[in-house]
Design an enzyme around this catalytic site. Structure first.
Site, PDB file in Angstrom:
ATOM      1  N   TYR B 100      37.714  21.140  17.565  1.00 35.63           N
ATOM      2  CA  TYR B 100      38.993  21.613  17.035  1.00 35.63           C
ATOM      3  C   TYR B 100      40.134  21.101  17.898  1.00 35.63           C
ATOM      4  O   TYR B 100      40.009  21.034  19.136  1.00 35.63           O
ATOM      5  CB  TYR B 100      39.063  23.139  17.027  1.00 35.63           C
ATOM      6  CG  TYR B 100      38.244  23.795  15.959  1.00 35.63           C
ATOM      7  CD1 TYR B 100      38.795  24.105  14.718  1.00 35.63           C
ATOM      8  CD2 TYR B 100      36.909  24.106  16.178  1.00 35.63           C
ATOM      9  CE1 TYR B 100      38.050  24.721  13.739  1.00 35.63           C
ATOM     10  CE2 TYR B 100      36.144  24.720  15.194  1.00 35.63           C
ATOM     11  CZ  TYR B 100      36.722  25.026  13.980  1.00 35.63           C
ATOM     12  OH  TYR B 100      35.967  25.633  13.007  1.00 35.63           O
ATOM     13  N   TYR B 139      29.123  21.993  15.462  1.00 32.13           N
ATOM     14  CA  TYR B 139      29.365  22.114  16.909  1.00 32.13           C
ATOM     15  C   TYR B 139      28.566  23.280  17.466  1.00 32.13           C
ATOM     16  O   TYR B 139      28.263  24.244  16.767  1.00 32.13           O
ATOM     17  CB  TYR B 139      30.863  22.282  17.196  1.00 32.13           C
ATOM     18  CG  TYR B 139      31.519  23.445  16.487  1.00 32.13           C
ATOM     19  CD1 TYR B 139      31.501  24.732  17.018  1.00 32.13           C
ATOM     20  CD2 TYR B 139      32.168  23.259  15.264  1.00 32.13           C
ATOM     21  CE1 TYR B 139      32.114  25.789  16.368  1.00 32.13           C
ATOM     22  CE2 TYR B 139      32.777  24.309  14.599  1.00 32.13           C
ATOM     23  CZ  TYR B 139      32.751  25.570  15.159  1.00 32.13           C
ATOM     24  OH  TYR B 139      33.340  26.613  14.498  1.00 32.13           O
ATOM     25  N   ARG B 149      27.046  25.811  14.709  1.00 32.68           N
ATOM     26  CA  ARG B 149      27.639  26.206  13.429  1.00 32.68           C
ATOM     27  C   ARG B 149      27.395  25.120  12.385  1.00 32.68           C
ATOM     28  O   ARG B 149      27.551  23.933  12.664  1.00 32.68           O
ATOM     29  CB  ARG B 149      29.174  26.378  13.565  1.00 32.68           C
ATOM     30  CG  ARG B 149      29.693  27.560  14.356  1.00 32.68           C
ATOM     31  CD  ARG B 149      29.372  28.968  13.875  1.00 32.68           C
ATOM     32  NE  ARG B 149      29.242  29.203  12.452  1.00 32.68           N
ATOM     33  CZ  ARG B 149      30.230  29.432  11.602  1.00 32.68           C
ATOM     34  NH1 ARG B 149      31.476  29.456  12.016  1.00 32.68           N
ATOM     35  NH2 ARG B 149      29.994  29.659  10.321  1.00 32.68           N
ATOM     36  N   HIS B 152      31.813  23.416   8.332  1.00 30.51           N
ATOM     37  CA  HIS B 152      32.581  24.361   7.511  1.00 30.51           C
ATOM     38  C   HIS B 152      34.072  24.084   7.597  1.00 30.51           C
ATOM     39  O   HIS B 152      34.554  23.497   8.567  1.00 30.51           O
ATOM     40  CB  HIS B 152      32.303  25.819   7.943  1.00 30.51           C
ATOM     41  CG  HIS B 152      32.707  26.108   9.364  1.00 30.51           C
ATOM     42  ND1 HIS B 152      31.896  25.808  10.427  1.00 30.51           N
ATOM     43  CD2 HIS B 152      33.825  26.653   9.888  1.00 30.51           C
ATOM     44  CE1 HIS B 152      32.490  26.160  11.551  1.00 30.51           C
ATOM     45  NE2 HIS B 152      33.677  26.672  11.260  1.00 30.51           N
ATOM     46  N   HIS B 154      37.660  26.357   7.229  1.00 32.25           N
ATOM     47  CA  HIS B 154      38.220  27.712   7.127  1.00 32.25           C
ATOM     48  C   HIS B 154      39.276  27.751   6.024  1.00 32.25           C
ATOM     49  O   HIS B 154      40.117  26.846   5.941  1.00 32.25           O
ATOM     50  CB  HIS B 154      38.875  28.119   8.447  1.00 32.25           C
ATOM     51  CG  HIS B 154      37.924  28.227   9.595  1.00 32.25           C
ATOM     52  ND1 HIS B 154      37.327  29.405   9.953  1.00 32.25           N
ATOM     53  CD2 HIS B 154      37.463  27.303  10.468  1.00 32.25           C
ATOM     54  CE1 HIS B 154      36.548  29.210  11.012  1.00 32.25           C
ATOM     55  NE2 HIS B 154      36.611  27.945  11.345  1.00 32.25           N
TER      56      HIS B 154
END
Lengths: 172, 229
Positions: B100, B139, B149, B152, B154
């Site tokens: 991120y 990640y 995870r 995905h 959000h």
């Protein structure tokens, strides 16, 4: 149709959901400006430093806030992050109505679904008289929804997610 | 069970497999509000809030971001299947390496200077939205040993009324990490879980350039409709 389920906002929402002046709530009409500050803590009493709060309230006249235009944030709606120490700060106008209050939604890592609650900016007996609160009107927990006036136009409201003094949250 | 029992679509607040819920989930009984109490008009976001290009996450650097380019389309609907029009959709995601653009992300994967992973748009009159982005990477996280995870994106939806407000995550079809992901599996009903998985929609992509995915989002029913709509 069947609803899409909720998932956590996670720890990395800040850049994605940050709004310019999200913590300065505006209205179409003049009103008494107030500041609401507080701190969110978890079940161990530790600060929740990665939460997002959204606020929604009536206008100073006690009506649904009027629409905005251009690139402005919607009237009556606030969005702020907590700092590392769990604190938040919202500047807004005093909501109208018999029991002035602000509806709150809390999002955070570890919350698979938002928590909904409400803070009253009025004496506890006014919150008690609100039909929305009828189920807890005689409960000592009602006081978790009432802010403390700390100065002219200044209110303090702390949130406890779990444990002793746990804030009242709504089923929805 | 009677018709007053809300369906268990959302995850519980306490889901021990997702460790962060342990100290953040309320223990007291939640307050049941009078029926319809949250079904009031919500905030109205003006059109100017979103600028041209805000729905294309691939055009904000000096050159194209790394990764598999994709077009993401879908509809925002209410419980009766009606389109929710002119409603704000916000997304955020990791880059193709699973990192991120966020100071708190310390994963040892490269940042991409050409990708911040933030997008917003309004649904159109048919409730449709469209984003151009790159497929996010998986990640690792510290929830349990070897925790990763699934890929995905959000999503944040305002809907028309506070009762419709939703934050969720969109997953990808066939991701083997879904089976071991506590966030995904916190949703009790397997059929509800699957509603968070997008589907391949090749024709929504760009020929020779970007894969297409489709993801519809269904919000709660609301009687409140913004004024003037």
């Amino acid at each position: 149709m069947d609803r899409t389920p909720s998932q956590t906002i996670g720890p990395f929402f800040h850049e994605g959901l940050r709004w310019r002046d999200g913590g300065k709530v505006a209205f179409a009409e003049e009103g008494k400006r107030i500041v609401l500050t507080g701190r969110i803590v978890d079940g161990a009493g530790d600060p929740v430093g990665d939460a997002m709060l959204e606020t929604w309230q009536q206008s100073p006249r006690g009506t649904v806030p009027a629409a905005t235009s251009g690139a402005k944030n919607p009237h009556g709606f606030g969005r702020v992050e907590t700092s590392k120490d769990g604190t938040f700060r919202i500047e807004t106008s005093m909501p109208g109505g018999a029991a002035p209050c602000i509806d709150i939604a809390i999002f955070a890592r570890g919350l698979l679904k938002a928590l909904r609650t409400r803070v009253y900016l009025a004496a506890q007996d006014k919150a008690r008289a609100d039909p929305m609160m009828s189920a807890i009107a005689s409960s000592p927990r009602l006081k978790t929804l009432v802010a403390t006036a700390t100065g002219d136009g200044e209110f303090r409201w702390d949130v406890r997610l779990q444990g002793e003094g746990e804030t009242v949250f709504f089923a929805f | 069970m009677n018709d007053m029992t809300p369906p268990t679509i959302d995850p519980p607040y306490l889901y021990p497999g997702y460790r962060s819920t342990l100290l953040r989930s309320p223990k007291e009984k939640l307050l049941e509000l009078p029926r319809g109490a949250l079904d009031v008009p919500g905030p109205l976001v003006p059109k100017g809030f979103v600028r041209d290009g805000d729905n294309d996450l691939t055009i904000h650097g000096k050159s194209a971001p790394l990764g598999e380019k994709m077009v993401l389309v879908g509809r925002l609907l209410d419980a009766d299947g009606r389109p929710i029009r002119d409603s704000l959709v916000e997304i955020w995601q990791a880059n193709a390496s699973g990192r991120y653009h966020h100071p708190g992300d310390t994963h040892d994967a490269p940042l991409d200077p050409n990708f911040h992973g933030i997008g917003r748009t309004f649904t159109n009159a048919q409730g449709e939205y469209r984003f151009v982005t790159v497929k996010p990477g998986s990640y690792p996280w510290r929830n349990h040993p070897f925790a990763w995870r699934p890929q995905h994106i959000h999503f944040s939806l305002l809907g028309n009324a506070p009762v419709q407000r939703l934050v969720t995550q969109m997953y990808f079809p066939g991701d083997p990490l879904l089976d071991i992901d506590p966030v995904y599996n916190s949703v009790p009903d397997p059929a509800a879980r699957k509603r968070m998985i997008s589907s391949l929609a090749l024709e929504s992509g760009i020929e020779g350039i970007a894969l297409g995915y489709h993801f519809d989002i269904v919000l709660a029913g609301a009687k409140s409709t913004p004024l003037g709509i």
